[in-house]
Write an enzyme that holds these catalytic residues in place. Structure first.
Site, short mmCIF file in Angstrom:
data_model
loop_
_atom_site.label_atom_id
_atom_site.label_comp_id
_atom_site.label_asym_id
_atom_site.label_seq_id
_atom_site.Cartn_x
_atom_site.Cartn_y
_atom_site.Cartn_z
N GLU A 1 0.83 -1.21 0.00
CA GLU A 1 0.00 0.00 0.00
C GLU A 1 0.85 1.25 0.00
O GLU A 1 2.02 1.22 0.38
CB GLU A 1 -0.93 0.01 1.21
N GLU B 1 4.35 -1.10 1.79
CA GLU B 1 4.61 -1.31 0.36
C GLU B 1 4.55 -2.78 -0.06
O GLU B 1 4.67 -3.10 -1.23
CB GLU B 1 5.97 -0.74 -0.06
#
Length: 352
Positions: free
Chosen positions: A170, A312
């Site tokens: 994300e 991430e």
């Protein structure tokens, strides 16, 4: 209406899988978590010869207008800047995906920026930023369902290309705020235990963040329905990832869970259909305080503990080679019979 047909994993192969792992040339249970991983993947795939095919990490980005309340020390433009960076193979996830030969997709679920159509970023934008949930809903129920469906379609498309293992990352400045509320509401944990420093708040900043989030819950919580909670306090990237997880489980894919934000999406998916958890391996335990509470609530057993808090999907990427090792063990490690070595299984205790 959201309806994912996720079956609980129940297979008559369990004893055969256990026998195969236990009778490798090693003391019984001596490969610990590797044995548990291999057992779980074999059960998901309903086979004695599991395989990992075309691993994929889907990084989903969105902005969050709760940042108007000073809950993050970082400027919001970092969201779109990092999305472009990721799409060009940059950032921690770009490096690790390349290192471990994992396909990477970057998805815009709600970034407050118009990306050039020439980029490789997938457009799944529902709107430009989740709403300021201190003043109203982050999303309408319709918008939330649209995000869930977008995530499901992205995973279904990946699956059609031969992928059977997926992880999510994300990007969204301020997204530890919705994740903290989702943890509190889905797991029924006092909010104060769920709120942390995020991307670098000091003690006073954490106190302010808690006050904002607590007020938002007091003023706006109107339903305990799983999708209503996600609509009210979630984020567009979190809802999109929730849909991706639910579809992955429906398609019997292995899901490698990541950190605090991604696990908030898993909490939402679990609240919608609790069978999703059977398809999940937890890659690591994040340094963001609330993550351990999430893992405990879901009865997880993370592979790694590296003090990560980048997000991430980096934790999932780092764990992937270990999962590969577990699959190599069950498929390729010699058995006592093959090596003509005395079987020692009666002298140990299985971890399975």
């Amino acid at each position: 209406m959201i309806n994912f047909k996720i079956n609980p994993i129940c297979t008559d192969l369990d004893n055969k899988i256990k026998y195969k792992i236990d009778h490798k040339t090693k003391p019984l249970g001596s490969l610990g978590k590797l044995e548990k991983i291999a057992f779980q993947v074999a059960r998901i795939q309903k086979t004695l010869q599991p395989k990992l095919s075309k691993p994929h990490i889907v990084v989903v980005g969105s902005d969050h207008n709760i940042c108007e309340e000073g809950v993050s020390p970082c400027p919001q433009e970092i969201t779109w800047q990092q999305m472009i960076n990721f799409s060009q193979g940059g950032g921690g996830i770009g490096l690790l995906a390349k290192q471990y030969n994992i396909e990477l997709s970057i998805v815009d679920a709600g970034v407050d920026y118009d990306f050039n159509e020439s980029t490789s970023i997938i457009n799944a934008k529902v709107k430009k930023g989740s709403g300021n949930f201190l003043k109203g809903s982050a999303m309408t129920r319709k918008e939330c369902i649209q995000a869930i469906e977008n995530g499901a379609k992205i995973v279904a498309d990946i699956h059609k290309k031969g992928c059977n293992v997926v992880a999510f990352g994300e990007m969204g400045i301020g997204n530890t705020s919705p994740a903290s509320i989702l943890l509190s509401l889905y797991a029924d944990i006092p909010l104060k235990e769920c709120v942390g420093a995020g991307s670098g708040l000091n003690t006073d900043g954490i106190k302010h963040k808690f006050k904002v989030l607590n007020t938002a819950i007091e003023n706006n919580l109107s339903s305990n329905d799983a999708i209503d909670i996600l609509s009210q306090f979630g984020g567009l990237e979190i809802a999109t990832i929730t849909g991706g997880m639910l579809k992955a489980a429906e398609l019997n894919m292995l899901i490698i869970n990541d950190g605090f934000i991604i696990t908030s999406a898993l909490l939402a998916a679990h609240a919608i259909n609790n069978n999703v958890i059977d398809y999940v391996i937890h890659s690591h335990e994040s340094k963001e305080g609330g993550h351990s509470l999430m893992i405990n609530f879901l009865k997880g057993n993370p592979i790694l503990d590296l003090d990560l808090r980048l997000g991430e999907g980096t934790g999932a990427a780092l764990a992937y080679p270990i999962i590969e090792g577990a699959i190599a063990m069950i498929n390729d490690m010699t058995s006592f019979e093959e090596a003509d070595i005395t079987d020692t299984t009666e002298h140990g205790e299985s971890v399975l």
